[in-house]
Design an enzyme around this catalytic site. Structure first.
Site, PDB file in Angstrom:
ATOM      1  N   ASP A  31       0.830  -1.204   0.000  1.00  0.00           N
ATOM      2  CA  ASP A  31       0.000   0.000   0.000  1.00  0.00           C
ATOM      3  C   ASP A  31       0.866   1.255   0.000  1.00  0.00           C
ATOM      4  O   ASP A  31       0.516   2.270  -0.610  1.00  0.00           O
ATOM      5  CB  ASP A  31      -0.906  -0.033   1.240  1.00  0.00           C
ATOM      6  CG  ASP A  31      -2.006   1.009   1.188  1.00  0.00           C
ATOM      7  OD1 ASP A  31      -2.276   1.549   0.104  1.00  0.00           O
ATOM      8  OD2 ASP A  31      -2.612   1.272   2.239  1.00  0.00           O
ATOM      9  N   HIS A 219      -7.479   0.231   9.893  1.00  0.00           N
ATOM     10  CA  HIS A 219      -6.574   0.794   8.887  1.00  0.00           C
ATOM     11  C   HIS A 219      -6.912   2.279   8.735  1.00  0.00           C
ATOM     12  O   HIS A 219      -7.851   2.633   8.026  1.00  0.00           O
ATOM     13  CB  HIS A 219      -6.774   0.042   7.570  1.00  0.00           C
ATOM     14  CG  HIS A 219      -5.831   0.447   6.479  1.00  0.00           C
ATOM     15  ND1 HIS A 219      -4.911  -0.428   5.940  1.00  0.00           N
ATOM     16  CD2 HIS A 219      -5.667   1.609   5.812  1.00  0.00           C
ATOM     17  CE1 HIS A 219      -4.228   0.190   4.990  1.00  0.00           C
ATOM     18  NE2 HIS A 219      -4.675   1.434   4.887  1.00  0.00           N
ATOM     19  N   HIS A 221      -6.053   6.357   7.966  1.00  0.00           N
ATOM     20  CA  HIS A 221      -5.238   7.357   7.275  1.00  0.00           C
ATOM     21  C   HIS A 221      -5.205   8.624   8.119  1.00  0.00           C
ATOM     22  O   HIS A 221      -6.129   8.890   8.893  1.00  0.00           O
ATOM     23  CB  HIS A 221      -5.798   7.641   5.885  1.00  0.00           C
ATOM     24  CG  HIS A 221      -5.490   6.566   4.891  1.00  0.00           C
ATOM     25  ND1 HIS A 221      -5.107   6.823   3.598  1.00  0.00           N
ATOM     26  CD2 HIS A 221      -5.497   5.212   5.000  1.00  0.00           C
ATOM     27  CE1 HIS A 221      -4.901   5.689   2.953  1.00  0.00           C
ATOM     28  NE2 HIS A 221      -5.131   4.690   3.782  1.00  0.00           N
ATOM     29  N   CYS A 252      -4.170   6.524  -1.534  1.00  0.00           N
ATOM     30  CA  CYS A 252      -5.103   5.734  -2.330  1.00  0.00           C
ATOM     31  C   CYS A 252      -5.253   6.379  -3.693  1.00  0.00           C
ATOM     32  O   CYS A 252      -5.625   7.550  -3.776  1.00  0.00           O
ATOM     33  CB  CYS A 252      -6.461   5.643  -1.643  1.00  0.00           C
ATOM     34  SG  CYS A 252      -7.679   4.759  -2.639  1.00  0.00           S
ATOM     35  N   ASN A 261      -1.024   6.759   4.934  1.00  0.00           N
ATOM     36  CA  ASN A 261      -1.321   5.817   5.999  1.00  0.00           C
ATOM     37  C   ASN A 261      -0.732   6.274   7.326  1.00  0.00           C
ATOM     38  O   ASN A 261       0.196   7.077   7.376  1.00  0.00           O
ATOM     39  CB  ASN A 261      -0.707   4.459   5.649  1.00  0.00           C
ATOM     40  CG  ASN A 261      -1.384   3.785   4.487  1.00  0.00           C
ATOM     41  OD1 ASN A 261      -2.540   3.433   4.558  1.00  0.00           O
ATOM     42  ND2 ASN A 261      -0.650   3.610   3.398  1.00  0.00           N
TER      43      ASN A 261
END
Length: 313
Positions: A31, A219, A221, A252, A261
């Site tokens: 990611d 998860h 951000h 993303c 992240n």
């Protein structure tokens, strides 16, 4: 660099009601790097994974078996995975469909992840399908992976907000979560893809979802600086799996407001201060992220990397 007193580690002051240990699901190699415009050499990626393992991370998402047209940065999955497969850590990989699963299984991958959306707009942008069409696509992937003895993680994006639809109703998120768990996902990662969640929202979703905490990961951000606060709320709920990206890499590609992240180093700093075990050597991790930042040609966005790198100068 190692975790030594001179590094400036936080004083551990445990708090009642929090987990004794947290497993960090490291996403930096997948990611974190997937949006980089300049191609990162396969050897550099492999060394990144090896250094992350050496820092004590036990779950490191290695790559993604998506079509190279969609994520050119990860087009080298077949070349990369064999270079790291022998490491004594879990190396999950992303698979979008049965073809991706075939590619992963052919290389001996035993942990895979599918990625769904809680909203129709993001499902269309990311998968070119409706939410239910995407779930239908994942059912045979999950079934085949489980039949092969694999572990399946289900990522769910846009759990808290969507750039096109705004705030996402909690029952809408819960419906998709339960569908993923019902089809056999061993673990579910609740994604705040554009970083708009706040702690009360996190607690409300976890409460209404009412799923076993051992099956849940979070998860977050850090778009609005809330990632650690949201993580703390999840810890209070009993969640013990937290996704993070070394050096704060990533975002993303389909959600332009997603700025990055949660940095693994920032997470480890907080967890160490709370007396929560992660098994991670913060000094080695900081050195790894500084090394990767050098390869990417820009400073790490992680506050902890910047602070501790400065102390070492």
């Amino acid at each position: 660099m190692s975790s030594a007193p001179g590094l400036g580690l936080p004083m551990a002051v445990p708090e009642a009601g929090l987990p004794a240990r947290v497993r960090i699901h490291e996403v930096g190699a997948r990611d974190g790097l997937q949006n980089e415009k300049a191609t990162v050499a396969t050897g550099v990626k492999a060394e990144f994974v090896r250094r992350l393992a050496d820092a004590g991370l036990t779950t490191i998402e290695a790559t993604s078996f998506v079509h190279p047209r969609w994520v050119p940065q990860l087009a080298d999955a077949e070349e990369l995975f064999p270079q790291v497969a022998g490491l004594p850590v879990d190396l999950p990989v992303l698979v979008p469909n049965e073809r991706g699963l075939d590619r992963a299984l052919a290389l001996g991958a035993t942990r895979v992840a599918v990625f769904a959306s809680a909203t129709e707009s993001f499902a269309k942008a990311n998968l070119n399908r409706t939410v239910d069409e995407a779930l239908a696509m994942f059912e045979p992937v999950v079934a085949r992976a489980k039949a092969a003895g694999g572990h399946v993680r289900g990522y769910l994006s846009m759990c808290f907000g969507d750039p096109w639809e705004g705030a996402v109703p909690i029952p809408q998120v819960v419906r998709v979560c339960r569908a993923l768990l019902d089809m056999g996902c061993d673990e579910l990662s609740l994604g705040d893809t554009i970083g708009v969640a706040t702690p009360g929202h996190v607690r409300a979703l976890l409460t209404e979802l009412d799923a076993p905490v051992e099956k849940l990961g979070v998860h977050f951000h850090d778009t609005y600086g809330q990632a650690l606060a949201n993580t703390y709320a999840a810890l209070q709920h009993g969640v013990t799996t937290v996704d993070a990206s070394a050096g704060g890499l990533g975002g993303c590609p389909y959600a332009k407001s997603a700025t990055g992240n949660l940095a693994t180093e920032d997470l480890v700093w907080m967890l160490q201060g709370l007396g929560i075990d992660t098994g991670v050597d913060l000094g080695r991790l900081v050195a790894t992220s500084a090394w990767m930042a050098g390869h990417l040609g820009r400073p790490s966005p992680s506050r902890t990397v910047r602070a501790l790198s400065h102390k070492e100068q």
